[in-house]
Design a protein around this motif. Structure first.
Motif, PDB file in Angstrom:
ATOM      1  N   LYS A   1     -48.122 -58.423 -20.118  1.00  0.00           N
ATOM      2  CA  LYS A   1     -49.440 -58.814 -19.620  1.00  0.00           C
ATOM      3  C   LYS A   1     -50.397 -57.645 -19.529  1.00  0.00           C
ATOM      4  O   LYS A   1     -49.996 -56.500 -19.395  1.00  0.00           O
ATOM      5  N   ILE A   2     -51.667 -58.005 -19.623  1.00  0.00           N
ATOM      6  CA  ILE A   2     -52.757 -57.070 -19.385  1.00  0.00           C
ATOM      7  C   ILE A   2     -53.636 -57.726 -18.332  1.00  0.00           C
ATOM      8  O   ILE A   2     -54.163 -58.821 -18.555  1.00  0.00           O
ATOM      9  N   ILE A   3     -53.751 -57.061 -17.186  1.00  0.00           N
ATOM     10  CA  ILE A   3     -54.567 -57.589 -16.090  1.00  0.00           C
ATOM     11  C   ILE A   3     -55.572 -56.518 -15.689  1.00  0.00           C
ATOM     12  O   ILE A   3     -55.204 -55.385 -15.391  1.00  0.00           O
ATOM     13  N   ALA A   4     -56.848 -56.899 -15.705  1.00  0.00           N
ATOM     14  CA  ALA A   4     -57.923 -55.991 -15.292  1.00  0.00           C
ATOM     15  C   ALA A   4     -58.283 -56.330 -13.850  1.00  0.00           C
ATOM     16  O   ALA A   4     -58.485 -57.490 -13.513  1.00  0.00           O
ATOM     17  N   LYS A   5     -58.360 -55.322 -13.005  1.00  0.00           N
ATOM     18  CA  LYS A   5     -58.591 -55.543 -11.576  1.00  0.00           C
ATOM     19  C   LYS A   5     -60.011 -55.168 -11.161  1.00  0.00           C
ATOM     20  O   LYS A   5     -60.599 -54.245 -11.694  1.00  0.00           O
ATOM     21  N   ASN A   6     -60.509 -55.942 -10.201  1.00  0.00           N
ATOM     22  CA  ASN A   6     -61.794 -55.666  -9.551  1.00  0.00           C
ATOM     23  C   ASN A   6     -62.971 -55.655 -10.531  1.00  0.00           C
ATOM     24  O   ASN A   6     -63.824 -54.792 -10.474  1.00  0.00           O
ATOM     25  N   ILE A   7     -62.971 -56.630 -11.427  1.00  0.00           N
ATOM     26  CA  ILE A   7     -64.058 -56.698 -12.400  1.00  0.00           C
ATOM     27  C   ILE A   7     -65.098 -57.727 -11.971  1.00  0.00           C
ATOM     28  O   ILE A   7     -64.873 -58.521 -11.077  1.00  0.00           O
ATOM     29  N   SER A   8     -66.226 -57.732 -12.641  1.00  0.00           N
ATOM     30  CA  SER A   8     -67.318 -58.645 -12.336  1.00  0.00           C
ATOM     31  C   SER A   8     -66.941 -60.083 -12.680  1.00  0.00           C
ATOM     32  O   SER A   8     -66.696 -60.414 -13.840  1.00  0.00           O
ATOM     33  N   LYS A   9     -66.891 -60.916 -11.662  1.00  0.00           N
ATOM     34  CA  LYS A   9     -66.554 -62.333 -11.860  1.00  0.00           C
ATOM     35  C   LYS A   9     -67.531 -62.998 -12.830  1.00  0.00           C
ATOM     36  O   LYS A   9     -67.129 -63.753 -13.710  1.00  0.00           O
TER      37      LYS A   9
END
Length: 139
Positions: free
Chosen positions: A44-52
């Motif tokens: 998996k690749i999960i990006a955190k705290n990004i613009s919803k």
């Protein structure tokens, strides 16, 4: 250039000429989320705290990275205290776009080549995720 206006506590964003605007409540403009860019089983690749809202607009309308950068300027102007990780947001968009492009190639290559397409799909997608993790130095 993104045409936009603030009206009745909403940011109205016009993505295309002669289109209805996307209406985003100003109080939600700085919201963040974790984006599951690509997930296949344990890869998996999960990006955190990004613009919803960048995520929502980008994935829904297939917009460009230039759009994301311009939208970032609009958010910063109208919500200067946001805690969005813009670097991570931009990187996630780039990775997602590349993942989508590479996945399309897999779909084209698999037709009529293997009898067990389901396993082939999973393994091919996992390999794409591994390559992207290595390319972008992701954990």
């Amino acid at each position: 250039m993104i045409r936009h206006e603030i009206k009745n506590e909403y940011l109205k964003v016009y993505l295309r000429e002669n289109s209805s605007p996307y209406s985003i409540p100003l109080c939600e403009l700085g919201q963040t989320t974790d984006w599951r860019v690509a997930v296949i089983d344990d890869e998996k690749i999960i990006a955190k705290n990004i613009s919803k809202w960048t995520l929502h607009l980008f994935t829904d309308k297939n917009l460009t990275i230039e759009f994301a950068r311009e939208f970032q300027r609009i958010v910063k102007k109208n919500c200067p205290t946001n805690t969005i990780n813009w670097e991570e947001t931009e990187k996630a968009i780039i990775i997602y776009d590349e993942y989508r492009r590479l996945s399309a190639n897999v779909k084209e290559e698999k037709i009529g080549v293997f009898s067990s397409l389901k396993n082939y799909d999973k393994n091919a997608y996992k390999e794409i995720i591994k390559k992207l993790k290595k390319k972008y130095n992701l954990d």
